[in-house]
Motif scaffolding. Sequence first.
Motif, PDB file in Angstrom:
ATOM      1  N   ALA B 214       0.964  -1.269   0.114  1.00  0.00           N
ATOM      2  CA  ALA B 214       0.210  -0.293   0.119  1.00  0.00           C
ATOM      3  C   ALA B 214       0.452   1.320   0.175  1.00  0.00           C
ATOM      4  CB  ALA B 214      -0.640   0.288   1.145  1.00  0.00           C
ATOM      5  N   VAL B 215       0.669   2.031  -0.402  1.00  0.00           N
ATOM      6  CA  VAL B 215       0.370   3.958  -0.471  1.00  0.00           C
ATOM      7  C   VAL B 215      -0.088   4.163   0.881  1.00  0.00           C
ATOM      8  CG1 VAL B 215       1.447   5.924  -1.063  1.00  0.00           C
ATOM      9  CG2 VAL B 215       2.040   3.443  -2.920  1.00  0.00           C
ATOM     10  N   ARG B 216       0.056   5.181   1.217  1.00  0.00           N
ATOM     11  CA  ARG B 216      -0.414   5.616   1.831  1.00  0.00           C
ATOM     12  C   ARG B 216      -0.453   7.444   2.455  1.00  0.00           C
ATOM     13  NH1 ARG B 216       1.264   3.412   7.427  1.00  0.00           N
ATOM     14  NH2 ARG B 216       1.958   5.213   7.524  1.00  0.00           N
ATOM     15  N   LEU B 217      -1.103   8.342   2.383  1.00  0.00           N
ATOM     16  CA  LEU B 217      -1.160   9.208   2.149  1.00  0.00           C
ATOM     17  C   LEU B 217      -1.735   9.865   3.437  1.00  0.00           C
ATOM     18  CD1 LEU B 217      -2.775  10.551  -1.502  1.00  0.00           C
ATOM     19  CD2 LEU B 217      -0.240  11.662  -0.589  1.00  0.00           C
ATOM     20  N   PRO B 218      -0.467  11.424   3.921  1.00  0.00           N
ATOM     21  CA  PRO B 218      -0.579  11.107   5.540  1.00  0.00           C
ATOM     22  C   PRO B 218      -2.236  11.715   5.643  1.00  0.00           C
ATOM     23  CG  PRO B 218       1.040  12.397   5.102  1.00  0.00           C
ATOM     24  CD  PRO B 218       1.010  11.520   3.755  1.00  0.00           C
ATOM     25  N   THR B 219      -2.211  12.266   6.933  1.00  0.00           N
ATOM     26  CA  THR B 219      -3.397  12.913   6.703  1.00  0.00           C
ATOM     27  C   THR B 219      -3.389  14.516   6.628  1.00  0.00           C
ATOM     28  OG1 THR B 219      -3.656  12.236   9.057  1.00  0.00           O
ATOM     29  CG2 THR B 219      -4.973  14.649   9.184  1.00  0.00           C
ATOM     30  N   ALA B 220      -2.010  14.760   6.684  1.00  0.00           N
ATOM     31  CA  ALA B 220      -1.644  16.699   6.560  1.00  0.00           C
ATOM     32  C   ALA B 220      -1.258  16.858   5.105  1.00  0.00           C
ATOM     33  CB  ALA B 220      -0.299  16.941   6.798  1.00  0.00           C
ATOM     34  N   ALA B 221      -1.614  15.540   4.265  1.00  0.00           N
ATOM     35  CA  ALA B 221      -1.620  15.492   2.507  1.00  0.00           C
ATOM     36  C   ALA B 221      -2.731  16.313   2.745  1.00  0.00           C
ATOM     37  CB  ALA B 221      -1.391  14.787   2.114  1.00  0.00           C
ATOM     38  N   ARG B 222      -3.841  16.133   3.122  1.00  0.00           N
ATOM     39  CA  ARG B 222      -5.222  16.645   2.566  1.00  0.00           C
ATOM     40  C   ARG B 222      -4.896  18.226   3.026  1.00  0.00           C
ATOM     41  NH1 ARG B 222      -9.973  12.832   2.762  1.00  0.00           N
ATOM     42  NH2 ARG B 222      -8.994  11.083   3.885  1.00  0.00           N
ATOM     43  N   GLY B 223      -4.336  18.752   3.941  1.00  0.00           N
ATOM     44  CA  GLY B 223      -4.386  20.197   3.905  1.00  0.00           C
ATOM     45  C   GLY B 223      -4.130  21.480   2.109  1.00  0.00           C
ATOM     46  N   PHE B 224      -3.080  20.612   2.209  1.00  0.00           N
ATOM     47  CA  PHE B 224      -2.906  21.487   0.248  1.00  0.00           C
ATOM     48  C   PHE B 224      -3.771  21.322  -1.247  1.00  0.00           C
ATOM     49  CE2 PHE B 224       0.696  19.565   2.893  1.00  0.00           C
ATOM     50  CZ  PHE B 224       1.309  20.917   3.053  1.00  0.00           C
ATOM     51  N   ALA B 225      -5.141  20.375  -0.992  1.00  0.00           N
ATOM     52  CA  ALA B 225      -6.013  20.125  -1.914  1.00  0.00           C
ATOM     53  C   ALA B 225      -6.475  21.590  -2.113  1.00  0.00           C
ATOM     54  CB  ALA B 225      -7.284  19.640  -1.575  1.00  0.00           C
ATOM     55  N   ALA B 226      -6.128  22.886  -1.681  1.00  0.00           N
ATOM     56  CA  ALA B 226      -6.841  23.919  -2.366  1.00  0.00           C
ATOM     57  C   ALA B 226      -5.472  24.747  -3.477  1.00  0.00           C
ATOM     58  CB  ALA B 226      -7.079  24.944  -1.276  1.00  0.00           C
ATOM     59  N   HIS B 227      -4.567  24.297  -3.584  1.00  0.00           N
ATOM     60  CA  HIS B 227      -3.514  24.737  -3.790  1.00  0.00           C
ATOM     61  C   HIS B 227      -2.534  23.579  -4.041  1.00  0.00           C
ATOM     62  CE1 HIS B 227      -5.155  28.872  -2.922  1.00  0.00           C
ATOM     63  NE2 HIS B 227      -5.038  29.012  -1.860  1.00  0.00           N
TER      64      HIS B 227
END
Lengths: 753, 351
Positions: B214-227
């Motif tokens: 698996a590849v995991r994207l940490p929670t913080a990665a969502r924080g960039f969704a707007a940019h």
Amino acid sequence: MPELTLTSAPAHIRHGSNIGQPLTRRDGILKVTGQATYAADNHPPGMLFAVMATSSIARGRVVSLDVAAAKRHPRVVDVMTPDHKPQLAIDPELKTNPFVFRMEVLQSNEVRYANQPIAVVIAETQEAATEGAALLAPRYETLPPLVGLDAGESYMPPVVGVGNPTENHLGDVEAGLAAADKQIDAIYETPPQYHNAMEPHAIVAHWDGDRLQIDMPTQGLMLSLARVAELFGIAHKKIHIRSPFLGGGFGSKGFLAGPQTLGIMAAKLVGRPVKLVLRREQMYGPVGHRAPTRQRLRIGTDGEGRLTALDHHARTVSSTFDDFYEPAADASHTLYAAPAIRTSHDAVRVNTGTPLFMRAPGEATGSIALESAIDEMAWACGLDPLAFRLKNYAEVEPMTGRPFSSKALRACYEQGAARFGWAKRPLQPRQMRDDAGLLVGWGMGTATFPALMFQAEARAAIRRDGSGVMEIGAHDMGQGAWTALAQIAADSVGLDIDRLDFKSGTSDLPDAGIAGGSAHTATAGAAIHSAGAAVIGKLADLATSDERSPLFGAGNAGVIAREGRLIRRDDESRSESYAEILARAGVAEIEARGTGAANPAAMEQYAMHAHGAVFAEVKVDPELGQIRVTRMVGAFAAGRIVNPRMVQSQLFGGMIWGLSFALHEAAITDQRTGRIMNANLGEYHIPVNADVPPLDVITVEEHDPHVNALGIKGVGEIGITGSAGAVANAVWHATGVRVRKFPIRIEELLTQG
Amino acid sequence: MKQFDYVRPATVTEAVAAAAQPGAVFLAAGTNLLDLMKGGVSRPDRLVDVTHLDGLDRIETLADGSLRIGALVRNADLAHDAEFARSYPAVAEALLSGASAQLRNAATVGGNLLQRTRCAYFYDTASRCNKREPGSGCDARDGENRGHAVLGWSESCIATHPSDFCVPLVALDAVVEIEGRGGRREIALDELHRLPGEAPERETVLEPGDLIVAVRLPTAARGFAAHARYLKVRERTSYAFAVVSAAAALRIENGKVAQARLALGGVAAKPWRARAAEDVLRGVAPTADAFQEAARRALEGAKPSGDNAFKIELARRIVVRALTLAAAGTPARIPALPASPFASTSGAIHA
């Protein structure tokens, strides 16, 4: 599409009901349902698979092959090498006619180019043959290869293209340049390119005693048959070649290729049918390519922007063992009215498979250089590129002074420019941007291609049931011959196309010449037209000389053939069906033959060319240099249009290839080894769908009474010419950067931008 | 053709055991491996087909808000997962800019990470290549190398890693979950690929038998969704590897960059995280000057490995553009020409 106005000349009287109709491909359903049988789809009982081993060096000698290892591999049947092969009847190095090219068919251990066949493994399965070929593990004695346009001492070839003079002169070019108000002197480079037909070269060869059955794609059935006959020492009538469909050819399937010969040899060696199909990377060597060029153009103009001189020199390459010279400079013979023109060629020999005809050979390479140079000259004169071209419009063929048989190029310029909106083009480059800030540029190029005719014959028959037959060994490379030639055939005998049995694509039919030089529809069409006319003439004789016929006494020229009936020209109420005529005469079938060929007198008197004007819009990212073509309009005048749908597709294909020439295609050659490093369709770029913009093709009405009886000029190749230059010129207009090395690369726009 | 074993293990543990022997490789979609085998570039003795393993084809949000993508999730399925595309738009854009629709339909997440370089000398078995045949030499070094690496290369190897997908992943601190002989472990994606150094044949830190699950994207990665954007310059509009690409992701608060993420593709043997550039952006306004400085820092240490100096300048410009696009905000829909400089060109309906 304008309605075609048919002439009322008697020879044309029957044409019109089928010709001019945009019929869809008659073989289309077969193709999309997988029922069209291409060469490699044939599997005669007992067939074996052959796979070539090819050279990884470009020059030297094979010193060993591990034949034992290959033979030990399960299901490998035999390994054909220079030491173990059937003898050919003649030395394949012998040039028995100018259309014979030397081929590598295991006659020695010498290696002359990378990807040259050096052995053939024959096995019960494709997989076993493939692995057997890998197990041969050749060892080589390697010599430093000759690579590139500066590989060695240059020389002047005796001829270029198909027997064209290496040099041509009109007037005094140096004086013209010296007297010029403005001059340009620029060098353009084009890379090696490979045909890359979707269908690889393939053969299924089947010997039955001394008879030979061959399935292979060919653009020249009878040329191939004659070559097989001489190589294997068998009579023409013992050979039967089937080539009903080609998945593209573009010139690379014009002549019997070395690998196809190897397939026949392999079948002879093992005494069983053999199939040999090239892998994609194996097509980068033994089956021809477009040679690279370096072209120098020197152009002078007077104070009014009129040409004073045009000097076009092209350097190209040929192989170390045969001669084919891309006649790039000849592109300057026909388009622009300079009082002094010089075209010349020289060449160097390199370790490559022999270059060959590739869609618009010479015209394509020459056109992108010439059209770029003309654009540069226009800019130097401060003139709009279209205005400059019109100012230097050739009213007669510049090099020869001959009038054109027809030339609707002005109409092409007008209609193309109007459709494109050219009038709004700013003269200066780098003036236009789109909403997103991308640079926008508009460029144009003039298209031209000679209207050629080869030789063909056809057999026509009318059957007792009133249906017709037309037989001709023509070639459908995907261009639509099954459809367009059948349309001509149906009209030639005055039948609906569904009442005509059109037989084509095999060597036991009358010789249709070659599908090349954009001349197949014209040449085969002329033969069909003449055979049809002849059989209708015979039928008319039968009817008009029989007092029981309502046509009695009308005279041969007094009847018209239409919809399966002969009709009195002066009284259309009097007619008789073909079936009635034949039934009364008690004849099962009436037949006649016809031929098509160039008219030498007309050719001497007239310059015969198709023309066109292509307009392109590109967008370029100003910082990142990535280029995208966003619009293209091409207006072409090519005489009579037999099938507007097929013609449009041909012109689309040519225009896309022109785009590809300007922006994408190049074989990358390792300069140290002579190996091609991108011999696959992942890395040898051609445009994908997303690269191809909306294309707009206008076919400009043009009537040519001189080229041939049908007035057809051909559209197979002209689309590349003009288009490549139009795209390149649009890149300049977008960016202000003139790139003279093709394809145009991102770095050229970055460093200079 | 060459005989090899084909095994289809029933469990991950069996798969790891089956692949632990020398000459064994995992087979997923095979979009790269099968070509390599046909060309004689790879001649494995054993294929361990993992495509039938259960549980590796799921996209799941974990309790801590991180996202776990199974190794067998198809590239297209991931890119077209609406929730995924909303949360990680640069990753979806990168996926859709890769290969062709047909390949994306087949190719898997794990396979994408482990795809091999596209260096022509690696594929050409007649050429010397230290990656293919350790110690044989590198014919790319003085060969046709305008597409080769400008960062992190060595005299042994100047090849690049071709993945688009990995570029935004590495920018977003993706983590790779690995099942090995010693059990499960995880590493940062940034640690997965190795620079060539003296041993370019060792492309990753994986040990024999190691299976990416698996590849995991940490929670913080969502924080960039707007940019967040991915930008890829290539030599045709679609179906081409990047000449250079970049993933840029910003967290903008009160007109300042709270956090920046930047990675480059097509420039090195691994997806190239540009932390020095990220650092200079922290706390500053997202201006052209700041982006220029970030670009300068991102390419520090870059040097041509051949006829490719232009890639350094191109990479700087791509960094500036990708950051500019990210600052402008993620578009509501992924452009019809994903990651393309022509993304905004009207009329584009497919890629």
